[in-house]
Design an enzyme around this catalytic site. Structure first.
Site, PDB file in Angstrom:
ATOM      1  N   ASP A 229     -12.001  56.697  68.017  1.00  0.00           N
ATOM      2  CA  ASP A 229     -12.034  55.827  66.848  1.00  0.00           C
ATOM      3  C   ASP A 229     -11.190  54.595  67.209  1.00  0.00           C
ATOM      4  O   ASP A 229     -10.410  54.607  68.176  1.00  0.00           O
ATOM      5  CB  ASP A 229     -11.487  56.530  65.597  1.00  0.00           C
TER       6      ASP A 229
HETATM    7  C1  BGC Z   1     -13.001  53.716  61.248  1.00  0.00           C
HETATM    8  C2  BGC Z   1     -14.328  54.010  61.910  1.00  0.00           C
HETATM    9  C3  BGC Z   1     -15.014  52.713  62.261  1.00  0.00           C
HETATM   10  C4  BGC Z   1     -14.095  51.897  63.150  1.00  0.00           C
HETATM   11  C5  BGC Z   1     -14.693  50.567  63.594  1.00  0.00           C
HETATM   12  C6  BGC Z   1     -12.147  52.743  62.042  1.00  0.00           C
HETATM   13  O1  BGC Z   1     -11.053  52.319  61.306  1.00  0.00           O
HETATM   14  O2  BGC Z   1     -12.299  54.919  61.060  1.00  0.00           O
HETATM   15  O3  BGC Z   1     -15.133  54.785  61.069  1.00  0.00           O
HETATM   16  O4  BGC Z   1     -16.234  52.972  62.897  1.00  0.00           O
HETATM   17  O5  BGC Z   1     -12.898  51.620  62.435  1.00  0.00           O
HETATM   18  O6  BGC Z   1     -14.787  49.684  62.536  1.00  0.00           O
END
Ligand code: BGC
Length: 809
Positions: A229
């Site tokens: 993530d």
């Molecule tokens: C989120 C993800 C997301 C990523 C990119 C993170 O903060 O948990 O779900 O895909 O950011 O935006």
């Protein structure tokens, strides 16, 4: 290895670079070797491609794209085929915008109604979540794009999401938190997966070899890429060692240098890195194929699909006196700010810049209804406005029926924050209570992406729950009101009477570092059913404008067959649900568990024989003694119904078991054997875990994995001062009813993530210096930060130069 030839030509520098992001969204391109970069974008219910400055919180604008209903909404359709169609549309829009990997769908389990991201997730039930996710994944990938189901795994709270540890027993992990992902991988054939921020049983998900290698790759046969993530990598070396591949978004080349160092010091084998590189190359080459784009007509079709998804997912919760559908020329008053400014998606990284958004106050004039007027009624921001209220009451008095649009406000459903209660804003309830005094015929159109309390439920004769219905949802709601559409959505989650009834009440969210999953497998209906807790609306529930009769259940070794008849005089769709239970089970288990479902459309008067097959998940449970999926021998109840409490027919089947060694002692685990798990003692939880409960208290010095908001423990007065400033700012925002996602993110971020998200400006060495400052060694720490800064800058430059010349040969 598929790409040995090219890997043999790569330098260690090039290999390491390929395993971390180059910018907010893309990977490194290595032109010397003809390796292009690949581009990722959120998010699950629409493409969020940021053409300008990128961020992972949905703050900066993105290109227009179709905003479909969110996952929580579409899950109510119980129709994986619909998920597939939406997936195809997402894939086509991704292609059109040059996106290679769609970061979704999200399929974490809705452990507790207060999790801030529940609107992005499918269900409290892993089977439904997995089947829906598999549909989306098949659709997305059918267009040549990769889907990236997330967040693997046990990511069910937002509070300190990057620094918390989910303490969960292996059976609960397997049966509840991983089964959805298993289906997504095995049936959806996901080619990428995103690890979650949190730790699972003391190890970051992204470094968890049990999750990534033993289960994901070895057991499930996943051969795609594992992506962190955003900012979720703790130690890239440990990540790659455990089976993770790509660190995102942008750690500069610091993480790559750490990999190189680890190879040189013999802490990781180069062959392990080669395996990751091989998987990345497979993705890069597959994704660099030319793919078809769509034009305006294509976007128009997607708008129609967004409408269909909203229409097939809305849940009719209540219909007293058959108030709905409204007859032509009914004199209606449309009241509520949501009719003017719809709530059709949540906040955070999933935010889509919709191509168009429909509004009920504009569309209602095109219906068969006689509109006596529209008014906003209440303030979106809370608080009571007497003038608005009077206008609404006056209007309600003139109408036969009031259509009241209301629900959770924007601040209540956002990534990064959990809700702190389950209520909708008080001023909306206040107005509803006034309206019902002048007009008893009120139909509520509810917008909320997660379960809420409904103390006001008696004020409404009809309730249509649209969830977060996407850009074309307003028309869908009106078509349900007028009967053009017969509602067929079924709840993907339970609506408890009050928050105090929820199973994880005492364990959610984590107090300090650890979040103890003491309720075990008793999540959602698995708990309410077993412990006999009355709920407002059960899992799987939803009304229709027609009725369905179930008859002639046959249970055989392969599954069930049942006849379903539409006995009313309008066409409609029914979702037949198959639950399994075992009354005489030796291991503790829920009264019933969903093991199959089928949505069928039946014309008025039509009958059909419906088959639902058993599969590998129907009778299995995870045996913690043998570390295997096992089956208990004996008789099972096979229940077929319209929701988890409306079981129409029950049959029996005898199954040969595999179990010879039964886990769990009833005497030591009474809470689990009774299902009354709201107050599980330490002893019982230890029995469940099969080990002692880890200590999650923050003690001693803070380290790189502690969150900025833990600085109240800091030795340094400066750090405590910064903590105070941030906390005060947050408190002020709260008082003003504002959510500043950026501030929240900074508040909850662990120190190490600062190095992972600053595009190479900050290195881990500098973070070590910062930690010294925080822990009271100001001068030493500050010195390290400064020297670290210059060293990092020099090493980054040198690395880039190498990459641009001959790759470092
Ligand atoms: C989120 C993800 C997301 C990523 C990119 C993170 O903060 O948990 O779900 O895909 O950011 O935006």
């Amino acid at each position: 290895m598929k790409h040995k030839e090219i890997i043999d030509k790569m330098t260690l520098e090039e290999k390491a670079a390929l395993l971390s992001g180059k910018g907010e969204w893309q990977t490194w391109n290595l032109d010397r070797l003809g390796i292009p970069s690949i581009y990722c974008s959120d998010g699950p219910h629409g493409i969020r491609k940021q053409a300008g400055t990128g961020d992972h919180l949905g703050l900066n604008p993105s290109l227009p794209a179709t905003c479909f209903p969110t996952a929580a909404t579409v899950a109510n359709s119980w129709d994986p085929e619909l998920g597939d169609k939406i997936g195809q549309a997402l894939g086509q829009e991704a292609n059109t915008q040059g996106v290679d990997i769609v970061l979704g769908p999200g399929l974490n389990i809705k452990r507790n109604p207060l999790c801030g991201r529940n609107f992005e997730y499918f269900s409290e039930d892993p089977y439904l979540a997995g089947k829906m996710a598999a549909g989306y994944i098949r659709g997305i990938q059918s267009q040549g794009v990769y889907a990236c189901p997330k967040h693997f795994a046990v990511n069910s709270q937002e509070l300190r999401r990057m620094a918390m540890n989910a303490v969960v027993d292996e059976r609960t992990l397997r049966e509840i938190y991983l089964t959805g992902f298993e289906i997504a991988v095995k049936e959806g054939h996901a080619k990428a997966i995103m690890t979650s921020y949190n730790q699972v049983n003391g190890t970051y998900a992204n470094e968890n070899a049990h999750l990534l290698t033993d289960i994901l790759r070895d057991e499930w046969g996943f051969d795609g890429i594992v992506i962190t993530d955003w900012g979720g990598s703790n130690d890239h070396v440990k990540g790659v060692q455990a089976g993770s591949d790509l660190e995102m978004p942008n750690p500069g080349l610091d993480s790559a240098r750490q990999l190189i160092k680890a190879v040189k010091e013999g802490r990781i084998k180069e062959s392990t890195i080669d395996n990751s590189v091989d998987r990345m190359l497979e993705a890069v080459f597959e994704l660099s194929q030319e793919r078809e784009k769509i034009d305006d007509k294509g976007f128009k079709k997607h708008n129609d699909l967004a409408y269909r998804a909203a229409a097939e997912s809305a849940v009719l919760l209540k219909n007293s006196d058959n108030i709905l559908p409204l007859k032509p020329d009914t004199r209606v008053a449309l009241i509520g700010d949501f009719a003017y400014v719809p709530r059709y998606q949540g906040s955070g990284s999933s935010v889509v810049n919709a191509t168009s958004v429909e509004h009920m106050n504009m569309l209602i004039n095109n219906t068969t209804l006689h509109v006596v007027g529209c008014t906003r009624g209440y303030l979106r921001s809370g608080g009571i406005d007497a003038i608005m209220e009077k206008a609404a009451i006056d209007l309600a008095e003139q109408a036969d029926v009031v259509i009241y649009c209301f629900g959770l406000d924007e601040l209540s459903e956002s990534e990064g924050v959990d809700r702190n209660h389950m209520r909708i804003p008080q001023n909306q309830i206040h107005l509803l209570e006034k309206l019902v005094k002048v007009n008893k015929n009120i139909v509520g159109v509810l917008s909320a992406g997660s379960a809420i309390e409904m103390s006001w439920h008696h004020c409404l004769k009809g309730i249509i729950h649209g969830y977060l219905y996407g850009q074309a949802g307003a028309q869908a709601m009106l078509d349900i009101i007028t009967g053009k559409i017969n509602p067929s959505g079924r709840l993907n989650e339970t609506y408890p009477v009050r928050y105090e009834d929820t199973p994880s009440l005492r364990y959610f969210p984590s107090v300090e570092r650890n979040s103890e999953y003491r309720e075990g497998i008793f999540v959602g209906y698995r708990y309410y059913d077993t412990a006999n807790i009355r709920v407002l609306y059960p899992f799987g529930y939803g009304l229709s404008y027609t009725n369905f009769k179930y008859s002639d259940l046959i249970v055989n070794n392969d599954g069930i067959r049942i006849t379903v008849t539409n006995t009313g005089d309008v066409d409609g769709a029914e979702t037949i649900q198959l639950y399994i239970g075992k009354k005489d089970a030796k291991i503790f288990r829920p009264d019933k568990e969903l093991k199959g479902f089928k949505k069928v459309f039946l014309k008025a008067g039509e009958s059909r024989n419906i088959n639902i097959d058993f599969d590998d998940k129907t009778f299995r449970y995870w045996n913690i003694i043998t570390s295997k999926w096992e089956v208990e021998a004996g008789e099972y109840q096979v229940m077929v119904g319209a929701d988890c409490q409306d079981i129409r027919h029950t049959g029996q089947i005898n199954i040969d078991g595999t179990t010879t060694e039964y886990p769990y002692s009833k005497d030591h685990m009474l809470s689990y054997f009774s299902g009354n798990i709201q107050k599980v003692s330490d002893k019982e939880f230890e029995e469940l875990l099969d080990r002692t409960i880890p200590d999650g208290k923050w003690r001693g010095e803070l380290d790189v994995n502690d969150a900025v908001c833990q600085m109240y423990y800091a030795k340094s007065a400066l750090a405590r001062f910064i903590y105070k400033i941030l906390t005060n700012k947050l408190k002020k925002n709260e008082e003003l009813g504002k959510t500043d996602l950026n501030l929240l993110f900074q508040y909850n971020i662990p120190f190490r993530a600062i190095a992972k998200m600053t595009g190479g400006i900050v290195s881990m060495e500098m973070i070590d210096g910062v930690m010294m400052v925080v822990n009271g060694h100001f001068f030493k720490g500050f010195g390290i930060v400064i020297t670290g800064f210059f060293r990092n800058r020099r090493l980054n430059k040198k690395y880039i130069k190498k990459l641009n010349s001959n790759g470092g040969k």
